[in-house]
Enzyme design. Structure first.
Site, PDB file in Angstrom:
ATOM      1  N   GLY A 110       0.805  -1.218   0.000  1.00 41.98           N
ATOM      2  CA  GLY A 110       0.000   0.000   0.000  1.00 41.98           C
ATOM      3  C   GLY A 110       0.840   1.270   0.000  1.00 41.98           C
ATOM      4  CD  GLU A 113      -1.440  -1.089  -3.757  1.00 40.20           C
ATOM      5  OE1 GLU A 113      -1.499  -1.211  -2.508  1.00 40.20           O
ATOM      6  OE2 GLU A 113      -2.126  -1.780  -4.529  1.00 40.20           O
TER       7      GLU A 113
HETATM    8  C1  HXC Z   1       1.615  -3.978  10.200  1.00 38.67           C
HETATM    9  C2  HXC Z   1       3.830  -3.523  10.265  1.00 38.67           C
HETATM   10  C3  HXC Z   1       3.899  -3.489   8.860  1.00 38.67           C
HETATM   11  C4  HXC Z   1       2.685  -3.701   8.147  1.00 38.67           C
HETATM   12  C5  HXC Z   1       5.861  -3.114   9.629  1.00 38.67           C
HETATM   13  N1  HXC Z   1       5.065  -3.286  10.688  1.00 38.67           N
HETATM   14  N2  HXC Z   1       5.171  -3.235   8.497  1.00 38.67           N
HETATM   15  N3  HXC Z   1       2.711  -3.769  10.926  1.00 38.67           N
HETATM   16  N4  HXC Z   1       1.591  -3.967   8.872  1.00 38.67           N
HETATM   17  N5  HXC Z   1       2.622  -3.649   6.827  1.00 38.67           N
HETATM   18  C6  HXC Z   1       5.453  -3.231  12.091  1.00 38.67           C
HETATM   19  C7  HXC Z   1       6.206  -4.479  12.535  1.00 38.67           C
HETATM   20  O1  HXC Z   1       5.326  -5.526  12.824  1.00 38.67           O
HETATM   21  C8  HXC Z   1       6.937  -3.988  13.761  1.00 38.67           C
HETATM   22  O2  HXC Z   1       6.052  -3.909  14.847  1.00 38.67           O
HETATM   23  C9  HXC Z   1       7.259  -2.530  13.379  1.00 38.67           C
HETATM   24  O3  HXC Z   1       6.352  -2.166  12.332  1.00 38.67           O
HETATM   25  C10 HXC Z   1       8.679  -2.378  12.862  1.00 38.67           C
HETATM   26  O4  HXC Z   1       8.862  -3.273  11.786  1.00 38.67           O
HETATM   27  P1  HXC Z   1      10.049  -4.358  11.721  1.00 38.67           P
HETATM   28  O5  HXC Z   1       9.566  -5.473  10.862  1.00 38.67           O
HETATM   29  O6  HXC Z   1      10.550  -4.685  13.086  1.00 38.67           O
HETATM   30  O7  HXC Z   1      11.170  -3.512  10.970  1.00 38.67           O
HETATM   31  P2  HXC Z   1      12.339  -4.057  10.051  1.00 38.67           P
HETATM   32  O8  HXC Z   1      12.954  -5.288  10.654  1.00 38.67           O
HETATM   33  O9  HXC Z   1      13.214  -2.896   9.768  1.00 38.67           O
HETATM   34  O10 HXC Z   1      11.644  -4.529   8.693  1.00 38.67           O
HETATM   35  C11 HXC Z   1      11.050  -3.555   7.869  1.00 38.67           C
HETATM   36  C12 HXC Z   1      10.167  -4.254   6.810  1.00 38.67           C
HETATM   37  C13 HXC Z   1       9.191  -5.193   7.495  1.00 38.67           C
HETATM   38  C14 HXC Z   1      11.074  -5.013   5.831  1.00 38.67           C
HETATM   39  C15 HXC Z   1       9.454  -3.140   6.039  1.00 38.67           C
HETATM   40  O11 HXC Z   1       8.541  -4.492   8.570  1.00 38.67           O
HETATM   41  C16 HXC Z   1       8.137  -5.729   6.580  1.00 38.67           C
HETATM   42  O12 HXC Z   1       8.422  -6.632   5.774  1.00 38.67           O
HETATM   43  N6  HXC Z   1       6.906  -5.219   6.680  1.00 38.67           N
HETATM   44  C17 HXC Z   1       5.795  -5.681   5.903  1.00 38.67           C
HETATM   45  C18 HXC Z   1       5.903  -5.187   4.484  1.00 38.67           C
HETATM   46  C19 HXC Z   1       4.766  -5.676   3.601  1.00 38.67           C
HETATM   47  O13 HXC Z   1       4.624  -6.904   3.394  1.00 38.67           O
HETATM   48  N7  HXC Z   1       3.908  -4.749   3.113  1.00 38.67           N
HETATM   49  C20 HXC Z   1       2.787  -5.081   2.316  1.00 38.67           C
HETATM   50  C21 HXC Z   1       1.575  -5.276   3.175  1.00 38.67           C
HETATM   51  S1  HXC Z   1       0.181  -5.789   2.231  1.00 38.67           S
HETATM   52  P3  HXC Z   1       6.289  -4.828  16.150  1.00 38.67           P
HETATM   53  O14 HXC Z   1       5.113  -4.473  17.028  1.00 38.67           O
HETATM   54  O15 HXC Z   1       6.317  -6.222  15.682  1.00 38.67           O
HETATM   55  O16 HXC Z   1       7.609  -4.368  16.700  1.00 38.67           O
HETATM   56  C22 HXC Z   1      -0.405  -4.394   1.554  1.00 38.67           C
HETATM   57  C23 HXC Z   1      -1.671  -4.565   0.760  1.00 38.67           C
HETATM   58  C24 HXC Z   1      -2.215  -3.251   0.255  1.00 38.67           C
HETATM   59  O17 HXC Z   1       0.122  -3.340   1.658  1.00 38.67           O
HETATM   60  C25 HXC Z   1      -3.652  -3.403  -0.182  1.00 38.67           C
HETATM   61  C26 HXC Z   1      -4.606  -3.711   0.885  1.00 38.67           C
HETATM   62  C27 HXC Z   1      -6.024  -3.723   0.426  1.00 38.67           C
END
Ligand code: HXC
Length: 257
Positions: A110, A113
């Protein structure tokens, strides 16, 4: 207007929106999405604005839609959640003034996006882009399947979406996903410089140019020519055309209102 997850201020007719939930990497949950909707329906439409800059606080622009919130959604809930984001992003895209994304860090799912619904993207060298959704068992849901191919071409968009790979700023530049890559500490100032350059031109002509480009892209070229021609002609019924052309003839700088 008070927000818990956004910061908004205006300087020199340029509005700066900062997504401000750095502890969750600005992940888009319902709260932040509702605040974004209130912002796009309200302050973002302020008539004196000439450009908007969107950026993120902390190490992310936006790390995606909130995975923890989506985990428990059923199909009906997902449809509503996806449409909320898509509706907001479309409203941002349709703002009459240019919107510049200053992508400071992760722009994933997102977040990518959100950057895509902006007119122009500048990226910090630390920025990372990607559509990791298929790795989570979902498709992009905030219109990434539509905008990414329009920006980088169908084949590259399919590669990014099918592989879920994350690319750095330089690769994003070579893909045409971003306009410029700059040093992290220069990102906001370089983006503001571009916004100020835009704001120094005729606001009315910039908005009509945006309308001609965006509406033209959605139609066949013969009808798009008519749209451009209407907007071009309309300029001649407004003060900025007189000011701009008189200034040129008199060897002065134009002073657009
Ligand atoms: C919820 C999230 C998050 C997300 C990060 N966090 N991304 N929480 N949703 N998308 C949270 C983590 O759980 C963590 O909280 C805190 O933010 C810090 O993130 P870390 O993972 O500890 O940081 P880091 O190790 O630096 O890794 C960064 C990262 C990773 C590589 C960006 O966070 C990651 O892979 N995030 C998800 C990325 C992703 O898959 N995005 C697409 C989502 S789907 P805690 O509480 O655990 O410490 C999407 C669909 C869109 O976007 C359309 C929908 C209709």
């Amino acid at each position: 207007m008070d927000y818990s997850r956004l910061k908004w201020h205006v300087e020199d007719k340029i509005g700066v929106l900062t997504l401000n939930s750095p502890e969750t990497l600005n992940a888009l949950d319902s709260i932040i999405l509702n605040e974004l909707e209130a912002w796009v329906d309200g302050p973002a439409q302020e008539e004196t604005l000439r450009a908007i800059v969107i950026t993120g606080e902390g190490k992310a622009f936006v790390a995606g839609a909130d995975i923890k919130e989506m985990l428990s959604l059923d199909a009906q809930g997902a449809k509503k959640f996806g449409m909320l984001g898509s509706t907001i992003f479309r409203k941002i895209e349709k703002l009459s003034i240019p919107v510049l994304a200053a992508v400071n860090g992760f722009a994933l799912g997102g977040g990518c996006e959100l950057a895509l619904c902006c007119d122009i993207r500048l990226a910090s060298k630390r920025a990372k882009f990607g559509q990791p959704e298929v790795g989570l068992g979902i498709t992009p849901g905030f219109s990434g399947t539509l905008r990414l191919p329009r920006v980088v071409g169908v084949a590259k968009a399919k590669e990014l979406i099918y592989t879920a790979k994350i690319v750095g700023a330089d690769e994003a530049l070579s893909l045409g996903l971003v306009n410029h890559v700059v040093e992290p500490e220069e990102l906001l100032e370089k983006t503001m410089q571009m916004a100020r350059q835009i704001a120094g031109n005729s606001g009315s002509a910039v908005s009509k140019s945006k309308a001609a480009i965006d509406r033209g892209l959605d139609m066949d070229i013969d009808n798009a020519i008519l749209v451009e021609n209407d907007l071009f002609a309309l300029c001649f019924a407004q003060d900025d055309q007189k000011e701009g052309m008189q200034a040129f003839v008199n060897k002065k700088k134009p002073a657009f209102k």
